[in-house]
Motif scaffolding. Structure first.
Motif, PDB file in Angstrom:
ATOM      1  N   LEU A  74       0.824  -1.205   0.000  1.00 19.35           N
ATOM      2  CA  LEU A  74       0.000   0.000   0.000  1.00 19.35           C
ATOM      3  C   LEU A  74       0.859   1.257   0.000  1.00 19.35           C
ATOM      4  N   ARG A  75       1.955   1.227   0.718  1.00 15.18           N
ATOM      5  CA  ARG A  75       2.828   2.412   0.757  1.00 15.18           C
ATOM      6  C   ARG A  75       3.506   2.649  -0.588  1.00 15.18           C
ATOM      7  N   VAL A  76       3.856   1.587  -1.282  1.00 20.10           N
ATOM      8  CA  VAL A  76       4.415   1.747  -2.629  1.00 20.10           C
ATOM      9  C   VAL A  76       3.368   2.369  -3.548  1.00 20.10           C
ATOM     10  N   LEU A  77       2.140   1.906  -3.469  1.00 12.94           N
ATOM     11  CA  LEU A  77       1.083   2.465  -4.314  1.00 12.94           C
ATOM     12  C   LEU A  77       0.824   3.936  -3.999  1.00 12.94           C
ATOM     13  N   GLU A  78       0.919   4.303  -2.732  1.00 10.72           N
ATOM     14  CA  GLU A  78       0.769   5.717  -2.375  1.00 10.72           C
ATOM     15  C   GLU A  78       1.874   6.565  -2.979  1.00 10.72           C
ATOM     16  N   ALA A  79       3.089   5.997  -3.058  1.00  8.68           N
ATOM     17  CA  ALA A  79       4.239   6.744  -3.594  1.00  8.68           C
ATOM     18  C   ALA A  79       4.311   6.689  -5.108  1.00  8.68           C
ATOM     19  N   ALA A  80       3.597   5.757  -5.735  1.00  8.97           N
ATOM     20  CA  ALA A  80       3.587   5.605  -7.193  1.00  8.97           C
ATOM     21  C   ALA A  80       2.140   5.702  -7.660  1.00  8.97           C
ATOM     22  N   PRO A  81       1.623   6.907  -7.857  1.00  8.38           N
ATOM     23  CA  PRO A  81       0.183   7.097  -8.058  1.00  8.38           C
ATOM     24  C   PRO A  81      -0.388   6.476  -9.320  1.00  8.38           C
ATOM     25  N   ASP A  82       0.462   6.068 -10.264  1.00  9.88           N
ATOM     26  CA  ASP A  82      -0.039   5.414 -11.476  1.00  9.88           C
ATOM     27  C   ASP A  82       0.041   3.892 -11.388  1.00  9.88           C
ATOM     28  N   ALA A  83       0.529   3.366 -10.284  1.00  8.18           N
ATOM     29  CA  ALA A  83       0.752   1.920 -10.163  1.00  8.18           C
ATOM     30  C   ALA A  83      -0.500   1.205  -9.672  1.00  8.18           C
ATOM     31  N   THR A  84      -0.584  -0.071 -10.032  1.00 13.65           N
ATOM     32  CA  THR A  84      -1.612  -0.956  -9.501  1.00 13.65           C
ATOM     33  C   THR A  84      -0.925  -2.138  -8.823  1.00 13.65           C
ATOM     34  N   GLY A  85      -1.635  -2.811  -7.924  1.00 14.41           N
ATOM     35  CA  GLY A  85      -1.002  -3.885  -7.169  1.00 14.41           C
ATOM     36  C   GLY A  85      -1.927  -5.050  -6.912  1.00 14.41           C
ATOM     37  N   VAL A  86      -1.303  -6.211  -6.673  1.00 14.44           N
ATOM     38  CA  VAL A  86      -2.011  -7.426  -6.281  1.00 14.44           C
ATOM     39  C   VAL A  86      -1.275  -8.020  -5.083  1.00 14.44           C
ATOM     40  N   GLY A  87      -2.021  -8.334  -4.035  1.00 12.01           N
ATOM     41  CA  GLY A  87      -1.474  -9.024  -2.877  1.00 12.01           C
ATOM     42  C   GLY A  87      -2.054 -10.422  -2.798  1.00 12.01           C
ATOM     43  N   VAL A  88      -1.193 -11.421  -2.591  1.00  8.81           N
ATOM     44  CA  VAL A  88      -1.601 -12.824  -2.561  1.00  8.81           C
ATOM     45  C   VAL A  88      -1.265 -13.407  -1.192  1.00  8.81           C
ATOM     46  N   ASP A  89      -2.239 -14.056  -0.569  1.00  9.98           N
ATOM     47  CA  ASP A  89      -2.010 -14.700   0.720  1.00  9.98           C
ATOM     48  C   ASP A  89      -3.106 -15.732   0.936  1.00  9.98           C
ATOM     49  N   VAL A  90      -2.888 -16.605   1.926  1.00 11.33           N
ATOM     50  CA  VAL A  90      -3.903 -17.617   2.247  1.00 11.33           C
ATOM     51  C   VAL A  90      -4.675 -17.268   3.514  1.00 11.33           C
ATOM     52  N   SER A  91      -4.337 -16.153   4.178  1.00 11.38           N
ATOM     53  CA  SER A  91      -5.025 -15.760   5.405  1.00 11.38           C
ATOM     54  C   SER A  91      -6.170 -14.813   5.081  1.00 11.38           C
ATOM     55  N   ALA A  92      -7.395 -15.286   5.234  1.00 11.29           N
ATOM     56  CA  ALA A  92      -8.561 -14.450   4.948  1.00 11.29           C
ATOM     57  C   ALA A  92      -8.616 -13.237   5.870  1.00 11.29           C
ATOM     58  N   ASP A  93      -8.232 -13.414   7.134  1.00 11.23           N
ATOM     59  CA  ASP A  93      -8.275 -12.303   8.083  1.00 11.23           C
ATOM     60  C   ASP A  93      -7.299 -11.199   7.672  1.00 11.23           C
ATOM     61  N   ASP A  94      -6.073 -11.592   7.312  1.00  9.21           N
ATOM     62  CA  ASP A  94      -5.092 -10.589   6.904  1.00  9.21           C
ATOM     63  C   ASP A  94      -5.530  -9.882   5.632  1.00  9.21           C
ATOM     64  N   LEU A  95      -6.067 -10.619   4.683  1.00  8.62           N
ATOM     65  CA  LEU A  95      -6.514 -10.016   3.433  1.00  8.62           C
ATOM     66  C   LEU A  95      -7.660  -9.036   3.676  1.00  8.62           C
ATOM     67  N   ALA A  96      -8.564  -9.380   4.575  1.00  9.13           N
ATOM     68  CA  ALA A  96      -9.663  -8.466   4.905  1.00  9.13           C
ATOM     69  C   ALA A  96      -9.120  -7.180   5.520  1.00  9.13           C
ATOM     70  N   ARG A  97      -8.094  -7.304   6.364  1.00  8.93           N
ATOM     71  CA  ARG A  97      -7.465  -6.110   6.941  1.00  8.93           C
ATOM     72  C   ARG A  97      -6.832  -5.272   5.838  1.00  8.93           C
ATOM     73  N   GLY A  98      -6.178  -5.929   4.871  1.00 16.05           N
ATOM     74  CA  GLY A  98      -5.579  -5.199   3.762  1.00 16.05           C
ATOM     75  C   GLY A  98      -6.615  -4.451   2.944  1.00 16.05           C
ATOM     76  N   ARG A  99      -7.735  -5.093   2.667  1.00 15.29           N
ATOM     77  CA  ARG A  99      -8.790  -4.427   1.894  1.00 15.29           C
ATOM     78  C   ARG A  99      -9.332  -3.218   2.645  1.00 15.29           C
ATOM     79  N   ALA A 100      -9.514  -3.363   3.966  1.00 12.99           N
ATOM     80  CA  ALA A 100     -10.019  -2.247   4.768  1.00 12.99           C
ATOM     81  C   ALA A 100      -9.027  -1.084   4.767  1.00 12.99           C
ATOM     82  N   LEU A 101      -7.739  -1.395   4.900  1.00 19.61           N
ATOM     83  CA  LEU A 101      -6.722  -0.346   4.863  1.00 19.61           C
ATOM     84  C   LEU A 101      -6.706   0.354   3.509  1.00 19.61           C
ATOM     85  N   ALA A 102      -6.822  -0.421   2.441  1.00 22.67           N
ATOM     86  CA  ALA A 102      -6.830   0.167   1.105  1.00 22.67           C
ATOM     87  C   ALA A 102      -8.016   1.118   0.934  1.00 22.67           C
ATOM     88  N   LYS A 103      -9.173   0.720   1.428  1.00 23.44           N
ATOM     89  CA  LYS A 103     -10.352   1.575   1.325  1.00 23.44           C
ATOM     90  C   LYS A 103     -10.167   2.857   2.121  1.00 23.44           C
TER      91      LYS A 103
END
Length: 256
Positions: A53-82
């Motif tokens: 997320l910090r890289v995306l904030e510093a690179a405003p034209d970039a897009t990103g994908v995060g891959v993990d098997v932890s549903a809880d961590d991914l939900a936290r990531g989505r909330a932070l992104a929002k």
């Protein structure tokens, strides 16, 4: 007396910004180093993807994908992104990173998650992970690998205090780790290692939610089990790998 009003489970990892021994200062330097010119970011074993997320904030034209098997961590990531206005530029995907079909990407992050890229036994998983990272990074791109290494040969007593099955051949030394990156067709642009202070902040932050919960709810039905697990984890650090296991942050560029 059993406390029936306590929550079923203690909070999880709210005392951590990063899921690893990474300070704000080091994260800022990493982002400053790799964000310019980045159009696509792939974070393998991302957890909640704070560095992504910090890289995306510093690179405003970039897009990103995060891959993990932890549903809880991914939900936290989505909330932070929002919360940070990044939800349209990043996807958090629940899937294995082994043999991933994602990429190639301009920047590939893998922080303390090389085990997620291969089923090889340690230390072979490190070499296998480096080959995978070489496969999914774009020509001229960058990889940031956070990988464990032995700071010195652990004693038998230290190994006995670590995780089950810990052995001296489980990790490479720092020089051998860098050599493995070179053998995987990278050049090491930057080699740095987590400090003792970063480790202490991570290890304490990892358990602070649980310790507060245990102190407040000693009679909860889950308290004994939770206390035993927390005490075992702390002992593994304090009597096992403290000042023995290091974490290297390697910024790598593929050759050719």
């Amino acid at each position: 007396m059993t406390d029936t009003t306590a929550p079923n489970l203690p909070p999880r990892l709210t005392g951590l910004t990063f899921h690893g021994p990474l300070s704000e200062a080091r994260a800022a330097r990493l982002v400053e180093r790799v964000a310019p010119g980045t159009g696509s970011v792939l974070d393998l074993g991302c957890g909640w993807g704070e560095l992504l997320l910090r890289v995306l904030e510093a690179a405003p034209d970039a897009t990103g994908v995060g891959v993990d098997v932890s549903a809880d961590d991914l939900a936290r990531g989505r909330a932070l992104a929002k919360e940070r206005g990044l939800a349209e530029r990043v996807s958090f995907v629940e899937e294995s990173a082994t043999d991933t079909t994602r990429g190639p990407a301009d920047l590939v992050l893998c922080l303390g998650a090389s085990h997620a890229l291969s089923s090889a036994e340690p230390p072979g998983h490190t070499e296998a992970a480096l080959r995978e990272l070489r496969r999914v990074v774009s020509p001229g791109g960058r990889v940031v690998l956070g990988e464990g290494f032995w700071q010195r040969t652990p004693t038998p007593a230290e190994l006995a205090g670590m995780w089950p099955g810990a052995h001296a051949g489980e990790h490479l030394f720092l020089g051998d780790l860098v050599d493995a990156a070179i053998a995987a067709d990278f050049r090491p642009l930057w080699v740095e290692t987590a400090s003792a202070e970063e480790w202490e902040e991570f290890e304490s932050g990892y358990r602070t939610d649980v310790e507060e919960w245990l102190a407040a709810h000693p009679g909860h039905p889950l308290a004994a089990e939770t206390r035993e697990k927390a005490d075992r984890q702390r002992d593994t650090w304090l009597r096992g790998y403290r000042q023995v296991l290091g974490l290297a942050y390697l910024t790598l560029m593929p050759v050719g």
